[in-house]
Design a protein around this motif. Structure first.
Motif, PDB file in Angstrom:
ATOM      1  N   LEU A   1       0.935  -1.551   0.109  1.00 49.74           N
ATOM      2  CA  LEU A   1      -0.395   0.167   0.116  1.00 49.74           C
ATOM      3  C   LEU A   1       0.866   0.458   0.005  1.00 49.74           C
ATOM      4  CD1 LEU A   1      -2.819  -0.645   2.256  1.00 49.74           C
ATOM      5  CD2 LEU A   1      -3.033  -1.102  -0.206  1.00 49.74           C
ATOM      6  N   ILE A   2       2.398   1.338   0.104  1.00 49.87           N
ATOM      7  CA  ILE A   2       2.904   2.369   0.102  1.00 49.87           C
ATOM      8  C   ILE A   2       3.173   2.927  -1.108  1.00 49.87           C
ATOM      9  CG2 ILE A   2       5.287   3.137   0.536  1.00 49.87           C
ATOM     10  CD1 ILE A   2       4.815   1.519   2.601  1.00 49.87           C
ATOM     11  N   PRO A   3       2.875   4.051  -1.381  1.00 47.07           N
ATOM     12  CA  PRO A   3       3.041   4.526  -2.590  1.00 47.07           C
ATOM     13  C   PRO A   3       4.489   4.521  -3.505  1.00 47.07           C
ATOM     14  CG  PRO A   3       1.789   6.276  -1.618  1.00 47.07           C
ATOM     15  CD  PRO A   3       2.748   4.970  -0.624  1.00 47.07           C
ATOM     16  N   PRO A   4       4.984   3.527  -4.717  1.00 51.16           N
ATOM     17  CA  PRO A   4       6.495   3.774  -4.252  1.00 51.16           C
ATOM     18  C   PRO A   4       7.095   4.356  -4.855  1.00 51.16           C
ATOM     19  CG  PRO A   4       4.779   1.734  -5.939  1.00 51.16           C
ATOM     20  CD  PRO A   4       4.052   2.427  -5.356  1.00 51.16           C
ATOM     21  N   MET A   5       6.344   5.603  -5.340  1.00 52.74           N
ATOM     22  CA  MET A   5       7.049   6.631  -5.621  1.00 52.74           C
ATOM     23  C   MET A   5       7.609   8.091  -4.678  1.00 52.74           C
ATOM     24  SD  MET A   5       7.168   7.052  -9.104  1.00 52.74           S
ATOM     25  CE  MET A   5       8.004   8.639  -9.492  1.00 52.74           C
ATOM     26  N   ALA A   6       5.971   7.679  -3.722  1.00 47.50           N
ATOM     27  CA  ALA A   6       6.799   8.782  -2.224  1.00 47.50           C
ATOM     28  C   ALA A   6       8.164   8.143  -1.628  1.00 47.50           C
ATOM     29  CB  ALA A   6       5.879   8.469  -1.414  1.00 47.50           C
ATOM     30  N   ILE A   7       8.512   7.160  -1.858  1.00 51.21           N
ATOM     31  CA  ILE A   7       9.829   7.110  -1.179  1.00 51.21           C
ATOM     32  C   ILE A   7      10.554   6.777  -2.215  1.00 51.21           C
ATOM     33  CG2 ILE A   7       8.697   5.018   0.671  1.00 51.21           C
ATOM     34  CD1 ILE A   7       9.235   2.697  -1.295  1.00 51.21           C
ATOM     35  N   LEU A   8      10.214   7.376  -3.866  1.00 46.78           N
ATOM     36  CA  LEU A   8      11.967   7.531  -4.373  1.00 46.78           C
ATOM     37  C   LEU A   8      12.716   8.251  -3.991  1.00 46.78           C
ATOM     38  CD1 LEU A   8      13.083   6.879  -7.509  1.00 46.78           C
ATOM     39  CD2 LEU A   8      11.352   8.672  -8.302  1.00 46.78           C
ATOM     40  N   PRO A   9      12.728   9.273  -3.570  1.00 46.57           N
ATOM     41  CA  PRO A   9      13.643   9.901  -2.942  1.00 46.57           C
ATOM     42  C   PRO A   9      13.816   9.197  -2.001  1.00 46.57           C
ATOM     43  CG  PRO A   9      11.469  11.172  -2.876  1.00 46.57           C
ATOM     44  CD  PRO A   9      11.180  10.618  -3.211  1.00 46.57           C
ATOM     45  N   ILE A  10      13.654   8.459  -0.837  1.00 43.00           N
ATOM     46  CA  ILE A  10      14.757   8.155  -0.025  1.00 43.00           C
ATOM     47  C   ILE A  10      15.429   7.106  -0.970  1.00 43.00           C
ATOM     48  CG2 ILE A  10      14.596   6.311   2.000  1.00 43.00           C
ATOM     49  CD1 ILE A  10      11.731   7.017   2.903  1.00 43.00           C
ATOM     50  N   LEU A  11      15.469   6.102  -2.044  1.00 41.85           N
ATOM     51  CA  LEU A  11      16.038   5.369  -2.289  1.00 41.85           C
ATOM     52  C   LEU A  11      17.022   6.184  -2.966  1.00 41.85           C
ATOM     53  CD1 LEU A  11      13.004   3.261  -4.348  1.00 41.85           C
ATOM     54  CD2 LEU A  11      14.817   2.287  -2.668  1.00 41.85           C
TER      55      LEU A  11
ATOM     56  N   ILE B   1      10.457   4.347 -16.565  1.00 42.83           N
ATOM     57  CA  ILE B   1      10.813   6.557 -16.551  1.00 42.83           C
ATOM     58  C   ILE B   1      10.758   7.170 -15.859  1.00 42.83           C
ATOM     59  CG2 ILE B   1       8.974   8.117 -18.699  1.00 42.83           C
ATOM     60  CD1 ILE B   1       9.306   5.644 -20.108  1.00 42.83           C
ATOM     61  N   ALA B   2       9.843   7.094 -14.315  1.00 43.09           N
ATOM     62  CA  ALA B   2       9.533   7.710 -14.207  1.00 43.09           C
ATOM     63  C   ALA B   2      10.622   8.158 -13.076  1.00 43.09           C
ATOM     64  CB  ALA B   2       8.801   8.096 -12.699  1.00 43.09           C
ATOM     65  N   ALA B   3      11.681   7.601 -12.931  1.00 45.48           N
ATOM     66  CA  ALA B   3      13.044   7.055 -12.041  1.00 45.48           C
ATOM     67  C   ALA B   3      13.848   7.676 -13.407  1.00 45.48           C
ATOM     68  CB  ALA B   3      13.883   5.583 -11.877  1.00 45.48           C
ATOM     69  N   GLU B   4      14.068   7.924 -14.843  1.00 43.73           N
ATOM     70  CA  GLU B   4      14.797   7.902 -15.567  1.00 43.73           C
ATOM     71  C   GLU B   4      14.454   9.592 -15.927  1.00 43.73           C
ATOM     72  OE1 GLU B   4      15.900   3.948 -18.532  1.00 43.73           O
ATOM     73  OE2 GLU B   4      14.009   5.922 -18.668  1.00 43.73           O
ATOM     74  N   ALA B   5      13.055  10.325 -15.712  1.00 42.59           N
ATOM     75  CA  ALA B   5      12.907  11.557 -16.017  1.00 42.59           C
ATOM     76  C   ALA B   5      13.513  12.778 -14.569  1.00 42.59           C
ATOM     77  CB  ALA B   5      11.361  11.410 -16.046  1.00 42.59           C
ATOM     78  N   ILE B   6      13.642  11.285 -13.209  1.00 35.70           N
ATOM     79  CA  ILE B   6      14.347  12.249 -12.251  1.00 35.70           C
ATOM     80  C   ILE B   6      15.988  12.853 -12.324  1.00 35.70           C
ATOM     81  CG2 ILE B   6      14.121  12.842  -9.579  1.00 35.70           C
ATOM     82  CD1 ILE B   6      11.084  11.110  -9.361  1.00 35.70           C
ATOM     83  N   ALA B   7      16.497  11.399 -12.451  1.00 33.72           N
ATOM     84  CA  ALA B   7      17.956  11.578 -12.421  1.00 33.72           C
ATOM     85  C   ALA B   7      18.469  10.276 -13.325  1.00 33.72           C
ATOM     86  CB  ALA B   7      18.207  10.954 -11.318  1.00 33.72           C
ATOM     87  N   ALA B   8      19.209  10.715 -14.543  1.00 36.84           N
ATOM     88  CA  ALA B   8      19.679   9.815 -15.514  1.00 36.84           C
ATOM     89  C   ALA B   8      20.585  10.420 -16.732  1.00 36.84           C
ATOM     90  CB  ALA B   8      18.483   9.108 -15.888  1.00 36.84           C
ATOM     91  N   GLN B   9      21.725   9.433 -16.827  1.00 32.70           N
ATOM     92  CA  GLN B   9      22.577  10.130 -17.851  1.00 32.70           C
ATOM     93  C   GLN B   9      22.017   9.189 -19.302  1.00 32.70           C
ATOM     94  OE1 GLN B   9      24.117   9.174 -14.767  1.00 32.70           O
ATOM     95  NE2 GLN B   9      24.380  10.669 -14.816  1.00 32.70           N
ATOM     96  N   GLU B  10      21.031   8.853 -19.324  1.00 33.87           N
ATOM     97  CA  GLU B  10      20.450   7.778 -20.907  1.00 33.87           C
ATOM     98  C   GLU B  10      19.461   7.591 -20.028  1.00 33.87           C
ATOM     99  OE1 GLU B  10      23.976   5.433 -21.830  1.00 33.87           O
ATOM    100  OE2 GLU B  10      23.947   4.785 -20.457  1.00 33.87           O
TER     101      GLU B  10
END
Lengths: 275, 264
Positions: A120-130, A211-220
């Motif tokens: 039930l934890i929204p994964p996007m909400a813990i992206l910063p923690i990751l 895509i969400a994770a790549e949009a925030i921080a990636a080089q490719e």
């Protein structure tokens, strides 16, 4: 006149009918695009199909001046790596915990509530923690996919394990099986095709998290590229990329479906329409 | 010592008494057929023999010791449905027991062990007449073939007791006759002790050496759950009676029960 529920198209007709909506969408796009371009030849919002094809071709064949890579393939490769790693890890964890939860009541009592809460934890909400924990490298992106879809897989497989008729477990015991053997020979093989089916459903979410994770921080990566060129309103890159991602997703989905039908014919025995 | 013995055996679910006052002895080699109205506790009784249900009161002894409270290899079972593994072929299903015995680690045999197990399984499969369908999956088999497969699978283990829960309930009459011959032959050849639930009195008489009728002796209309069923008639069936058929035997024993009316 037959009832509507009994009318089915022929095989060729089904293809044509399936193609029809795509054709309509394409035609609507062409007319809108040409109308805008007639008004302003420099319009970037709805590029002509020829422009998109040109851009896509150059991205797929020309080396980037700065990095020396061919952008499309570099993006595709790194995105697929992340996606497949994430999905594979999730599937492995999902299958293992699903079988254990479904087959061993003592462990289910301990793990099942935890899995329910975690799911039930929204994964996007813990992206910063990751990002804080794993840095902005590959680990965080793969971890996001894993965290996003594993609970779903576990819950689905656990449910499937519990739906197996008790008769089968009793029968296996009367044939001399111990707990471990029954997990290996009765639960595991019957849950594997279900894993393929639920992984197909989870692929959509996996792409979303990627895509969400790549949009925030990636080089490719495919998601990175789309969000990068958004700044220049490069619809001629974005639209083909979206279509490319869709194609990849479709191929992955079909590959799983095909594998399942080939490897587990008994699982698909009761399916009605094979289309 | 009897193979199986019950002393004042009872089974309750909360307030509801399902079975009560069960007292019997069963010797090795008997073929007991169980009849009775639906919901009277026959299947519960079979589950107690199987070990998936525990008795609430009294004793149920196997070889003089309390029956284990989980299923085991000495008691084979064939259910009406879901008796075979859908993910294994005919050969795989029958080999299952042998593989469990030889590979404690994974339950999967390889190499020479596997070939030996397969050979053994083929013999069993031939006995039930499925040797033309070795590589078929259960969903490709008819109902009768699936039950044959289930029987072959259960017999691989050489169980002492075979429990059959309406094994032929879903089969056509013609196929049933074949199955009766098969079960009778295997019972004699392998010296099994068989308990079989059936709704078909003719079948019960044709196959068994002993017929148990499950019914309620007492009934309280205000509290239908207060009293449970028990074995109201325990009839030995000899070969003569088997030939004369059902009505004659019933007349001879003077049975008149609700069950009889339901069943005949």
């Amino acid at each position: 006149m037959k009832r509507m529920i009994n009318l089915a198209p022929s095989r060729g007709g089904r293809w044509l009918l399936g193609l029809l909506p795509f054709l309509i969408i394409a035609m609507v796009y062409f007319s809108l695009s040409s109308a805008r371009l007639a008004e302003n030849p420099n319009d970037r919002l709805l590029p002509a199909p020829a422009t998109m094809a040109d851009t896509f071709w150059s991205m797929a064949s020309e080396e980037n001046v700065r990095t020396g890579q061919i952008l499309l393939w570099a993006d595709t490769l790194s995105s697929l790596e992340r996606l497949l790693a994430g999905v594979a890890i999730s599937a492995l964890i999902g299958l293992t915990i699903g079988i254990i939860n479904g087959g061993v009541p003592m462990l289910r009592a301990k793990l099942s509530p935890l899995v329910t809460v975690l799911s039930l934890i929204p994964p996007m909400a813990i992206l910063p923690i990751l990002f804080i924990a794993f840095g902005t490298g590959e680990m965080a992106k793969i971890a996001l996919i894993v965290i996003g879809i594993t609970p779903f897989l576990i819950r689905d497989l656990q449910g499937e394990a519990l739906r197996l008729p008790d008769e089968q477990l009793i029968k296996a015991q009367t044939l001399g099986g111990n707990s471990w053997q029954i997990l290996c020979r009765v639960l595991l093989p019957q849950l594997t095709p279900r894993l393929l089916a639920s992984t197909r459903l989870a692929l959509g979410s996996a792409w979303l998290f990627l895509i969400a994770a790549e949009a925030i921080a990636a080089q490719e990566g495919l998601g990175y590229r789309i969000f990068l060129v958004r700044r220049y309103l490069s619809m001629d890159v974005i639209l083909p990329y979206v279509a490319w991602i869709t194609l990849l997703a479709f191929l992955l989905d079909q590959a799983l479906a095909w594998t399942s039908r080939l490897a587990f014919p008994w699982y698909h025995a009761n399916e009605g329409d094979k289309s | 010592m009897s193979l199986l013995e019950a002393k004042r055996l009872e089974k309750h679910y909360g307030d509801q008494v399902v079975l009560e006052r069960l007292n019997f002895r069963v010797e090795p080699g008997e073929f007991v057929t169980l009849v009775g109205a639906s919901g009277c506790g026959k299947t519960t009784f079979l589950k107690m023999l199987l070990g998936t249900e525990r008795s609430s009161k009294g004793e149920l002894l196997l070889d003089g010791k309390p029956i284990p409270n989980e299923p085991g290899p000495d008691r084979g079972v064939v259910f009406q449905k879901y008796s075979v593994f859908p993910h294994l072929t005919v050969l795989g299903n029958v080999m299952f027991a042998e593989e469990m015995r030889h590979s404690r680690l994974f339950g999967k045999a390889f190499g020479g062990t596997r070939r030996a197990a397969a050979d053994k399984a083929r013999e069993r499969i031939a006995e039930v007449g499925l040797d033309h369908a070795l590589d078929k999956y259960p969903h490709e088999l008819s109902g009768g073939m699936q039950q044959r497969l289930a029987i072959a699978q259960a017999l691989m283990m050489k169980p002492r007791i075979l429990l059959l829960d309406e094994p032929f309930g879903a089969l056509d009459p013609g196929i049933r006759v074949d199955m009766h011959e098969l079960v009778t032959r295997l019972w004699q050849e392998q010296q099994l002790t068989i308990f079989m639930i059936t709704h078909d009195l003719k079948e019960a008489f044709a196959l068994g050496t002993r017929l148990w009728v499950f019914d309620k002796l007492r009934h309280d209309p205000q509290a239908p759950q207060a009293y449970g069923a028990t074995i109201t008639y325990d009839l030995p069936i000899d070969a003569r009676q088997r030939q004369e058929g059902v009505p004659a035997t019933f007349a001879e024993s003077g049975i008149k029960t609700l069950t009889q009316e339901t069943l005949l």
